[in-house]
Design a protein around this motif. Structure first.
Motif, short mmCIF file in Angstrom:
data_model
loop_
_atom_site.label_atom_id
_atom_site.label_comp_id
_atom_site.label_asym_id
_atom_site.label_seq_id
_atom_site.Cartn_x
_atom_site.Cartn_y
_atom_site.Cartn_z
N ARG A 19 0.84 -1.20 0.00
CA ARG A 19 0.00 0.00 0.00
C ARG A 19 0.87 1.25 0.00
N MET A 20 0.43 2.24 -0.75
CA MET A 20 1.11 3.54 -0.80
C MET A 20 0.09 4.62 -0.47
N LEU A 71 -2.96 3.90 -2.95
CA LEU A 71 -2.73 2.91 -4.00
C LEU A 71 -2.44 1.57 -3.34
N ALA A 72 -3.10 0.52 -3.79
CA ALA A 72 -2.94 -0.80 -3.18
C ALA A 72 -2.88 -1.85 -4.28
N CYS A 109 3.02 16.14 -5.95
CA CYS A 109 3.16 15.11 -4.92
C CYS A 109 3.94 15.69 -3.75
N LEU A 110 3.27 15.92 -2.63
CA LEU A 110 3.90 16.57 -1.48
C LEU A 110 4.56 15.57 -0.54
N ALA A 111 3.99 14.39 -0.42
CA ALA A 111 4.56 13.37 0.48
C ALA A 111 4.01 12.02 0.08
N ALA A 112 4.81 10.99 0.32
CA ALA A 112 4.37 9.63 0.01
C ALA A 112 5.04 8.66 0.96
N THR A 113 4.29 7.66 1.34
CA THR A 113 4.84 6.59 2.17
C THR A 113 4.24 5.28 1.71
N ALA A 114 4.89 4.19 2.07
CA ALA A 114 4.41 2.89 1.63
C ALA A 114 4.68 1.86 2.70
#
Length: 243
Positions: A19-20, A71-72, A109-114
């Motif tokens: 997952r993101m 997103l998965a 896109c300011l931030a993303a984690t997964a």
């Protein structure tokens, strides 16, 4: 960007999902509030379908003017961990890059984690203390519909409250019942109107057919009288010629 690397404590082998979670200042999917789409493998050369869910400030997930995008993707077998974790995000990156490009560029896109969502060991329903029951975990693979969560909650509800009945579980609000009643009445009225319209059209068709038959009958009588008069006139002419 950040990532949860390594297997989660208590994780067990089996299906999992990667997952993101992304924070953007641009709307990637052109629909307000809650929006869902599916990136098909054939469209971007993906290993599996990637489910995309976008929510805005109306859901309480973020401030106004921002969007949270989830997103998965389901992965079969051991999920990627350690140094191979980011390699397992190739499909997520393809989908995200495509959406960002359509929204104006990667700067949105300011931030993303997964992270990897594993099934847990001992995650089934179990009693934690007298009067307290822990529900089983829902499936960790992406899904858009409920499986047995509601049925399990109903069983627990009736077990913990034996004096209540099934009708007491998630009772339908009065406004919802009223809306359903109005909708049912509207459907019935629409059906009755359609039936009445069909009957009226059939009656009109029968009336037109009867009218046409009456006209043909009247025309037949007129023609009959005409030819009778002509025959009489011819006979009289023949008699006159013989005389």
């Amino acid at each position: 960007e950040g990532a949860a690397e390594g297997a989660a404590e208590g994780a067990v082998p089996g299906d999992a999902s990667v997952r993101m979670v992304v924070l953007t200042d641009a709307q990637l999917l052109q629909q307000d509030r809650f929006c869902v789409c599916f990136a098909q493998p054939s469209s971007l050369g993906l290993a599996n379908v990637v489910q995309v869910v976008q929510v805005d400030s109306t859901t309480g997930a973020c401030p106004s003017g921002y969007w949270v995008v989830y997103l998965a993707q389901a992965v079969g077998g051991p999920p990627p961990v350690g140094d191979g974790f980011w390699d397992g995000l190739d499909d997520h990156r393809k989908v995200l890059d495509t959406l960002l490009e359509r929204a104006g560029g990667p700067q949105h896109c300011l931030a993303a984690t997964a992270f990897v969502h594993h099934p847990r060991a001992g995650a089934g329903a179990r009693a934690a203390a007298p009067g307290v029951t822990i529900c089983p975990d829902p499936p960790c693979t992406p899904q858009m519909v409920l499986t047995d969560e509601v049925a399990h909650a109903k069983r627990l509800f009736l077990h913990l409250a034996p004096d209540l009945t099934e009708d007491d579980f998630l009772p339908k609000p009065s406004y919802a019942a009223a809306d359903e009643h109005r909708a049912a009445n509207a459907d019935l009225e629409h059906f009755n109107a359609e039936v009445q319209g069909t009957i009226q059209r059939e009656q009109d068709a029968v009336a037109r057919a009867a009218e046409a038959m009456q006209r043909r009958a009247e025309m037949g009588e007129v023609l009959g009288r005409y030819w009778a008069e002509r025959r009489t006139a011819l006979q009289e002419s023949l008699v006159a010629l013989q005389d």
